[in-house]
Motif scaffolding. Structure first.
Motif, PDB file in Angstrom:
ATOM      1  N   ARG A   4      -3.610   7.565  -5.100  1.00 46.10           N
ATOM      2  CA  ARG A   4      -2.583   8.058  -4.191  1.00 46.10           C
ATOM      3  C   ARG A   4      -1.955   6.889  -3.457  1.00 46.10           C
ATOM      4  N   ALA A   5      -0.792   7.135  -2.883  1.00 47.75           N
ATOM      5  CA  ALA A   5      -0.103   6.049  -2.188  1.00 47.75           C
ATOM      6  C   ALA A   5       0.644   6.577  -0.976  1.00 47.75           C
ATOM      7  N   TYR A   6       0.800   5.692   0.000  1.00 47.30           N
ATOM      8  CA  TYR A   6       1.618   5.980   1.177  1.00 47.30           C
ATOM      9  C   TYR A   6       2.690   4.901   1.247  1.00 47.30           C
ATOM     10  N   VAL A  40      -6.578   4.192  -2.755  1.00 45.27           N
ATOM     11  CA  VAL A  40      -5.349   4.569  -2.066  1.00 45.27           C
ATOM     12  C   VAL A  40      -4.604   3.278  -1.732  1.00 45.27           C
ATOM     13  N   LEU A  54       4.979   2.955   3.822  1.00 45.49           N
ATOM     14  CA  LEU A  54       5.096   2.681   5.250  1.00 45.49           C
ATOM     15  C   LEU A  54       6.421   1.968   5.498  1.00 45.49           C
ATOM     16  N   ILE A 102      -1.198   1.342   0.163  1.00 41.03           N
ATOM     17  CA  ILE A 102      -0.122   1.437   1.144  1.00 41.03           C
ATOM     18  C   ILE A 102       0.954   0.445   0.723  1.00 41.03           C
ATOM     19  N   LYS A 114       1.584  -2.808   7.679  1.00 41.28           N
ATOM     20  CA  LYS A 114       0.424  -2.574   6.801  1.00 41.28           C
ATOM     21  C   LYS A 114      -0.821  -3.297   7.296  1.00 41.28           C
ATOM     22  N   VAL A 138       4.782   6.486   8.255  1.00 39.62           N
ATOM     23  CA  VAL A 138       4.623   6.923   6.872  1.00 39.62           C
ATOM     24  C   VAL A 138       5.856   7.746   6.514  1.00 39.62           C
ATOM     25  N   LEU A 156      -3.305   9.073   7.608  1.00 29.64           N
ATOM     26  CA  LEU A 156      -3.631   8.983   6.184  1.00 29.64           C
ATOM     27  C   LEU A 156      -5.105   9.299   5.970  1.00 29.64           C
ATOM     28  N   GLU A 180       4.465  10.064   0.924  1.00 29.79           N
ATOM     29  CA  GLU A 180       3.105   9.967   0.407  1.00 29.79           C
ATOM     30  C   GLU A 180       2.970  10.852  -0.818  1.00 29.79           C
ATOM     31  N   GLY A 181       2.027  10.534  -1.665  1.00 35.99           N
ATOM     32  CA  GLY A 181       1.840  11.357  -2.846  1.00 35.99           C
ATOM     33  C   GLY A 181       0.979  10.659  -3.871  1.00 35.99           C
ATOM     34  N   LEU A 219       4.897   8.499  -7.237  1.00 39.93           N
ATOM     35  CA  LEU A 219       5.680   7.496  -6.502  1.00 39.93           C
ATOM     36  C   LEU A 219       6.242   6.432  -7.431  1.00 39.93           C
TER      37      LEU A 219
END
Lengths: 287, 235
Positions: free
Chosen positions: B202-204, B30, B206, B32, B40, B211, B22, B214-215, B220
């Motif tokens: 932005r975000a991931y 950002v 998990l 998660i 996390k 991952v 990431l 993501e986007g 999301l």
């Protein structure tokens, strides 16, 4: 007479307090006991004697005891604790016992196991206050020990180093995440802990004219008792615990019988363990 | 500014993170998102150096962090507000902040403390109190204040809303939003995915240490499978 015993008790107790402070500091940062701590007292005593025999004045002996015992304490940390930092809590107990025996034997090699004595300081000065007489030696001990106690209290409470020591004692992982270097905090703590024990040993040789390489064992135990009575993890508690034991010991010797000295002290210790295991001043720990 | 590249980490025989990658850019928030046990917290502790990186690399502002101990990672300008706050309970509020500002030059510490007190007036009122006497919400403010006292370039937060009253959570998220746009990057781990996605750029996602998605946080938020899995289905 009683007042005289109080002065004597506080003088003796102040040296116990210096030993108890060191236990408390190390227990704080590592959560482990240094069972060679009493030997740092012994190393300080003999360092003081060795330096005085060379003809150096008293303050030089004190500084030497401070420095040598401090450095030996750092050596104990590097050899008995650091390599075993991920091992069981028992491992450093055993390694420090071994290190302590090593120190006793080393000192015996140089000084013999017969009692050694501090060269005569040549001071006959006495302060007389009414019925009280306080010798120059007592004044030196009281001033040095209380000076160091106030000094370490201020260092721990007021300085950046003190915050690092207390934060590490509280939560080592989070302390490291603030940028505090765990090894540096631990080593400096050991140095201070050893240096104070060393000075206590050196001061004790001034009153108890004879010392053997085995005095560290009792001193270590008494220091531990002082720490427990004062309240585990509380620096000021350790100081008060040390002073209290000094008073008990001199009162016992004056009004009861010196032969029962350790019996009385350890009976009080067990009474505390059963009735008030948190000690007189419990550390305000994470509730 | 932060680049995590195919990092694997874990505890003992258990591998928690598998090839996690990431990035966090300057001025960006950002987040998660993921279920409990997705890794996390492990990820944040690994970036911080409190857990070893087994494979892969972490770099920050062109400095390689992989294998560095936490005090060096802290010196690089990264601070973690840990899960469960972990304020120094036996230290006063002010001493906690001084611990946060530990690496700063002496002359800057007073100013740093004043800034934190200006942001969190309640900490100023209670500066002499032991941290253990604060309420949960105040302790979270203190943990955040401790991190900000260091003036970090990257701020990582692990579940800052955990166990706190909604009003307090609101306040903490307001503070995070207020930090946006400064030179600081924020990496936020949050069980309250809805709230986290609302303020993040932005975000991931998990899942089991990987991952999986993501986007842009906005996208999301509208993604059906994410909504179903982490936002309780209704949105």
């Amino acid at each position: 007479m009683f007042e005289q015993q109080v002065i004597n008790g506080i003088t003796l107790g102040s040296t116990y307090a210096l030993v108890a402070i060191g236990y408390t500091l190390v227990l704080g940062v590592l959560n482990k006991l240094n069972l060679a701590h009493g030997e740092l007292f012994m190393v300080g005593a003999f360092t003081g004697i060795a330096v005085a025999r060379l003809g150096a004045p008293l303050p030089v002996s004190l500084v030497a005891a401070f420095a040598v015992s401090g450095l030996v304490a750092v050596a104990i940390e590097r050899s008995c604790f650091y390599p075993l930092r991920n091992a069981s809590f028992l491992s450093p107990m055993l390694s420090t016992i071994a290190f302590g025996i090593l120190l006793q034997n080393l000192v015996s090699q140089f000084f013999g196991s017969d009692p050694s004595r501090f060269p005569d300081t040549g001071s006959s000065f006495q302060l007389t206050l009414g019925t009280l007489t306080v010798s120059a030696i007592h004044i030196v001990i009281l001033a040095t020990a209380f000076g160091l106690m106030i000094g370490i209290d201020l260092l721990i409470r007021k300085t950046r180093w003190g915050i690092a020591v207390r934060a590490t004692s509280d939560d080592a992982e989070t302390a490291a995440q603030q940028g505090m270097h765990p090894s540096r905090v631990t080593m400096t703590t050991f140095f201070v802990s050893g240096a104070l024990a060393g000075v206590a040993g050196m001061l004790t040789t001034l009153v108890y004219s004879q010392v053997t390489p085995h005095i560290g064992i009792r001193q270590g135990l008494i220091g531990m008792v002082a720490m427990v009575i004062g309240g585990l993890g509380n620096l000021r508690g350790a100081m008060i615990g040390g002073l209290a034991i000094g008073l008990v010991e001199t009162m016992n010797d004056a009004y009861f019988s010196a032969g029962y000295r350790d019996l009385v002290i350890f009976a009080i210790f067990f009474a505390f363990l059963i009735v008030k295991p948190e000690g007189l001043f419990p550390a305000h720990h994470s509730r | 500014m932060l680049k995590v590249d195919s990092v694997c980490a874990g505890y003992g025989h258990i591998q928690v993170l598998s090839e996690v990658s990431l990035t966090v850019m300057r001025g960006e928030i950002v987040t998660i998102v993921g279920a409990n046990g997705a890794g996390k917290s492990t990820l944040l502790r690994t970036i911080m150096g409190s857990l070893p990186t087994r494979l892969g690399a972490v770099s920050f502002l062109d400095q390689r962090l992989t294998g560095l101990p936490p005090d060096r990672v802290a010196a690089a300008g990264i601070r973690l507000v840990p899960e469960g706050r972990r304020v120094f309970a036996t230290l006063s509020v002010e001493e906690n902040l001084r611990a946060g500002a530990y690496l700063r030059p002496k002359a800057e510490v007073t100013l740093a403390l004043e800034r934190v007190y200006a942001t969190f007036p309640v900490l100023g009122e209670r500066r002499r109190q032991l941290a253990s006497t604060l309420s949960g919400g105040q302790q979270q403010m203190l943990a955040l204040g401790r991190a900000l006292a260091a003036e970090p370039r990257l701020l990582m937060l692990d579940e800052p809303s955990l166990g706190l009253a909604p009003k307090v959570v609101e306040e903490i998220f307001e503070h995070l939003t207020a930090l946006r746009g400064a030179e600081i990057g924020i990496l936020l781990v949050e069980q309250n995915a809805r709230k986290a996605l609302a303020i993040a750029d932005r975000a991931y996602v998990l899942e089991h240490g990987r991952v999986v998605l993501e986007g842009a946080a906005r996208d999301l938020y509208r993604n059906e499978s994410v909504v179903n899995a982490y936002l309780g289905g209704k949105s």
